[in-house]
Design a protein around this motif. Structure first.
Motif, PDB file in Angstrom:
ATOM      1  N   MET A  60       0.854  -1.195   0.144  1.00 51.57           N
ATOM      2  CA  MET A  60       0.058   0.025  -0.025  1.00 51.57           C
ATOM      3  C   MET A  60       0.805   1.154  -0.019  1.00 51.57           C
ATOM      4  SD  MET A  60      -2.986   1.267   2.919  1.00 51.57           S
ATOM      5  CE  MET A  60      -3.958  -0.144   2.254  1.00 51.57           C
ATOM      6  N   ARG A  61       0.467   2.120  -0.866  1.00 57.80           N
ATOM      7  CA  ARG A  61       1.393   3.347  -0.897  1.00 57.80           C
ATOM      8  C   ARG A  61       0.863   4.336   0.236  1.00 57.80           C
ATOM      9  NH1 ARG A  61      -0.161   5.904  -6.423  1.00 57.80           N
ATOM     10  NH2 ARG A  61      -2.021   4.839  -5.911  1.00 57.80           N
ATOM     11  N   HIS A  62       2.079   5.086   0.866  1.00 59.72           N
ATOM     12  CA  HIS A  62       1.818   6.100   1.930  1.00 59.72           C
ATOM     13  C   HIS A  62       1.187   7.320   1.152  1.00 59.72           C
ATOM     14  CE1 HIS A  62       2.146   8.305   5.549  1.00 59.72           C
ATOM     15  NE2 HIS A  62       2.735   9.289   4.765  1.00 59.72           N
ATOM     16  N   LEU A 108     -16.116  -2.463 -11.097  1.00 57.69           N
ATOM     17  CA  LEU A 108     -14.498  -2.248 -10.564  1.00 57.69           C
ATOM     18  C   LEU A 108     -14.895  -1.422  -9.262  1.00 57.69           C
ATOM     19  CD1 LEU A 108     -12.569  -1.638 -13.736  1.00 57.69           C
ATOM     20  CD2 LEU A 108     -12.746  -3.589 -12.099  1.00 57.69           C
ATOM     21  N   ALA A 109     -16.214  -1.042  -8.813  1.00 55.82           N
ATOM     22  CA  ALA A 109     -16.399  -0.090  -7.977  1.00 55.82           C
ATOM     23  C   ALA A 109     -16.527  -0.699  -6.612  1.00 55.82           C
ATOM     24  CB  ALA A 109     -17.868   0.738  -8.036  1.00 55.82           C
ATOM     25  N   ARG A 129      -6.203   0.055 -13.814  1.00 57.18           N
ATOM     26  CA  ARG A 129      -5.504   0.271 -12.839  1.00 57.18           C
ATOM     27  C   ARG A 129      -5.876   1.120 -11.800  1.00 57.18           C
ATOM     28  NH1 ARG A 129      -1.372  -0.222 -16.829  1.00 57.18           N
ATOM     29  NH2 ARG A 129      -0.832   2.114 -16.584  1.00 57.18           N
ATOM     30  N   VAL A 130      -6.101   2.156 -12.019  1.00 57.84           N
ATOM     31  CA  VAL A 130      -6.590   3.167 -11.297  1.00 57.84           C
ATOM     32  C   VAL A 130      -7.821   2.844 -10.611  1.00 57.84           C
ATOM     33  CG1 VAL A 130      -7.547   5.668 -11.337  1.00 57.84           C
ATOM     34  CG2 VAL A 130      -5.471   5.097 -12.634  1.00 57.84           C
ATOM     35  N   GLU A 164      -6.347  -0.243  -4.439  1.00 59.04           N
ATOM     36  CA  GLU A 164      -7.146  -0.452  -3.179  1.00 59.04           C
ATOM     37  C   GLU A 164      -7.177   0.670  -2.305  1.00 59.04           C
ATOM     38  OE1 GLU A 164      -3.157  -2.197  -0.730  1.00 59.04           O
ATOM     39  OE2 GLU A 164      -4.928  -3.489  -1.053  1.00 59.04           O
ATOM     40  N   ASP A 165      -6.298   1.934  -2.547  1.00 59.82           N
ATOM     41  CA  ASP A 165      -6.320   2.815  -1.717  1.00 59.82           C
ATOM     42  C   ASP A 165      -7.279   4.000  -2.341  1.00 59.82           C
ATOM     43  OD1 ASP A 165      -4.590   2.099   0.172  1.00 59.82           O
ATOM     44  OD2 ASP A 165      -2.732   2.767  -1.246  1.00 59.82           O
TER      45      ASP A 165
END
Length: 647
Positions: A1-3, A356-357, A334-335, A339-340
């Motif tokens: 997960m990106r910060h 995809l929602a 991808r966008v 998950e974030d």
């Protein structure tokens, strides 16, 4: 997960809406975003189809707002269709054109399209002209027409001197665009350029329509503005049969733009004009600093980039299907799958995007709710509810109102920010917002619309029957205190500073904005030797959310295809119906071949088809590039380098 940091605020919320809701719904969404949350991150899929129409009218005339009307079809002597395959995109309007073409008083038809469409065939059959420029050369072509109109003395100098500014620069810019030079750049016949210019320069009443062939291509706003320039040079704005229709691609795209749901300020107000911001702040009773106006509104392509980068953490998508309609679909998936990113989809169908929602809000369809809508020529209509929505579906207005209540948005006195509770009260709130603006609705009511049918804005007490054509007096919305935008450099997109705009002193005159042709950003190469352009087929609409569920329409056009020229089919050793792989640097589709009448080296794919349930990708936007016009920010769906291999 990106910060992504711990702070969450208005800039973390983005809204991506449609061109198919009702005016009352758009306005409510616009107020929620601009005065409730204070986010600039709002746009619609109108960015994909009609943004250039709005941009071109702002640049030329000072404000959005269609100058002409559909009655001009019956009154014109010549009809130019610039990148507008009307026979497949607007069939009812095309029927009106056919009534003229097949009647006793046939107008000259000029079609500008790289394909030999039904429109192009009709033009040639009835003695008109088909100009088939190479994709990406529209500016060069129209500059050639402008060159001929000026060089051959067909300019209405009295009108130009009294009602426009910028003639000398325009004349200097188009001076090199002789018919011979244009023929070389665009790949068209010299005689056809001269004939088309003569038709425009000598006809008494010319009507032009412009659509996606110009809007979704290279130098989109520059090309559309050159069409405006042709009409301004001839003094053909505001009169019967003489005008320009910068068209819409969706039924309520004009409402998206009027109401501010596309990111602009509602009522065609100027985000860079403090007085316009103060008007809205007083109307909504909020602090002016709540309303985002410190920079241009976030356009759709930038909104998706922010979602990709992580600064937008909630993306609310209503009544549109970007998992099929946006360029470079692998990136879009991808966008949406990050998950974030919290993705909310509000729709009447479980589309590719809805699947995809994170949250799906079931929405009512047009016959299941009430509201107004305005067509491309500013005609306002009322749509009354016919049936109740099924199951848990609710109107988009009810969904937005419920969200506003749950968020408890308040004005500066503590009263509810959204003080309306049904379509008619929302319409009255919008009327106050439109008061005194170009799109003034204050003279309308549901009763009027129900009794009289469509009425074109502006409609006021002084003009209870509406306004059929704009700029009949040659006075445009370019006054610095009134204009919707201060303009841009058409080549770079650089904004004109308010001080520079005021110094130019347009004083109600239209702008003749010039632009030289520049090469497109993506061209064929040894690895990708073909140029792909996308478009539509008459049997499907947009991403087939509705038309794909119609058995008759699905039988008529169940699958996509790629159209290639006879020369290219021979070189590739493929025949009608053979299956090929079409691949760009971004993705690929596997589709059957149609041998058609496109340019050698150019291929065409319809863009409607998303997930058809097979193993092979079929969406044309797997191929398209994430590039956009510098002014309108409209994506360039018409230009993608591809290669083709037989499966």
């Amino acid at each position: 997960m990106r910060h992504r940091g711990d702070e969450v605020g208005p800039l973390s919320h983005g809204f991506y809406t449609s061109g198919q809701l009702f005016l009352e719904e758009y306005y409510t969404l616009g107020v929620i975003g601009k005065a409730g949350l204070g986010t600039p991150h709002m746009d619609g899929n109108t960015r994909l189809c009609t943004a250039t129409a709005a941009a071109a009218m702002k640049e030329s005339f000072g404000s959005d707002g269609q100058p002409g009307c559909y009655a001009d079809v019956e009154a014109c002597d010549a009809l130019f269709l610039f990148g507008h395959n009307m026979a497949e995109t607007q069939t009812v309007l095309w029927s009106r054109v056919l009534d003229r073409v097949e009647g006793p008083d046939t107008p000259v038809l000029v079609a500008v399209d790289p394909r030999r469409t039904e429109v192009a065939r009709t033009a040639v059959r009835t003695g008109g002209v088909h100009l088939a420029p190479l994709p990406g050369t529209n500016v060069a072509l129209v500059n050639g027409l402008l060159h001929e109109v000026i060089a051959r003395g067909w300019v209405d100098r009295d009108y130009v001197d009294a009602h426009t500014t910028g003639f000398d620069e325009l004349a200097a810019t188009v001076e090199p665009y002789t018919p011979e030079h244009v023929a070389e750049v665009c790949g068209v016949d010299v005689a056809d350029v001269r004939r088309a210019a003569e038709v425009f320069g000598t006809s008494d009443r010319v009507l032009s329509t412009v659509l996606q062939g110009f809007y979704q291509s290279h130098q989109a706003t520059a090309a559309a503005c050159q069409v405006n320039n042709l009409h301004l040079l001839r003094g053909m704005i505001g009169g019967p049969g003489g005008g320009v229709l910068q068209m819409n691609g969706q039924p309520t795209a004009r409402n998206t733009r009027e109401s501010g749901a596309n990111g602009d300020l509602p009522g065609f107000r100027n985000w860079d004009n403090p007085d316009h911001v103060a008007e809205l702040a007083a109307l909504w009773n909020v602090d002016p600093m709540t309303i985002p106006h410190w920079a241009p509104p976030t356009h759709a392509m930038q909104l998706w980039r922010y979602a990709e980068q992580g600064s937008v953490r909630l993306l609310w998508i209503s009544a549109t299907n970007p998992a099929v309609s946006l360029p470079d679909l692998a990136r879009v998936r991808r966008v949406l799958g990050d998950e974030d990113l919290l993705v909310v989809v509000q729709d009447g169908f479980l589309t590719e995007t809805a699947r995809l929602a994170d949250v799906v809000l079931p929405a009512a369809m047009w016959g299941e709710k009430q509201g107004t809508f305005t067509n491309a020529t500013r005609v306002v209509h009322l749509s009354d509810q016919a049936v109740d929505p099924p199951g848990e579906a609710r109107s988009d207005l009810d969904i937005f109102l419920d969200y506003a209540r749950r968020m408890d948005f308040r004005d500066r006195d503590g009263a509810p920010l959204i003080h309306w509770n049904d379509p008619e009260s929302a319409f009255r709130a919008w009327q106050e917002c439109s008061r005194g603006r170009p799109c003034d609705y204050t003279g309308l009511s549901y009763e009027d619309l129900r009794a009289r049918g469509g009425i074109p804005w502006p409609v006021t007490e002084d003009r209870p029957d509406g306004t059929e054509r704009l700029y009949t007096d040659g006075v445009f919305r370019t006054d610095p205190d009134d204009c919707e935008d201060y303009g841009h450099d058409l080549l770079t997109g650089g904004q004109v500073a308010p001080e520079a705009y005021r110094a130019a002193n347009p004083a109600g005159r239209a702008f003749l904005k010039a632009a030289a042709h520049t090469p497109p950003p993506e061209r064929p190469s040894d690895d990708y030797p073909f140029l792909a352009t996308t478009g539509r087929t008459v049997h499907q609409f947009h991403t087939r959310t509705k038309t794909g569920r119609s058995p008759r329409l699905d039988r008529a056009a169940p699958r996509p295809w790629v159209e290639v020229s006879a020369e290219d089919a021979a070189r590739l050793d493929v025949a009608e119906g053979d299956v090929v792989r079409v691949e760009s640097p971004r993705g690929a589709v596997v589709v059957p071949v149609r041998v058609g009448t496109v340019w050698a080296g150019v291929v065409f794919l319809p863009f409607h088809y998303g997930d058809l349930g097979g193993d092979d990708p079929t969406a044309a936007n797997e191929l398209t590039v994430t590039e956009w016009d510098p002014v309108s920010k409209q994506p360039m769906f018409k230009l993608a380098a591809v290669r083709i291999t037989k499966e």
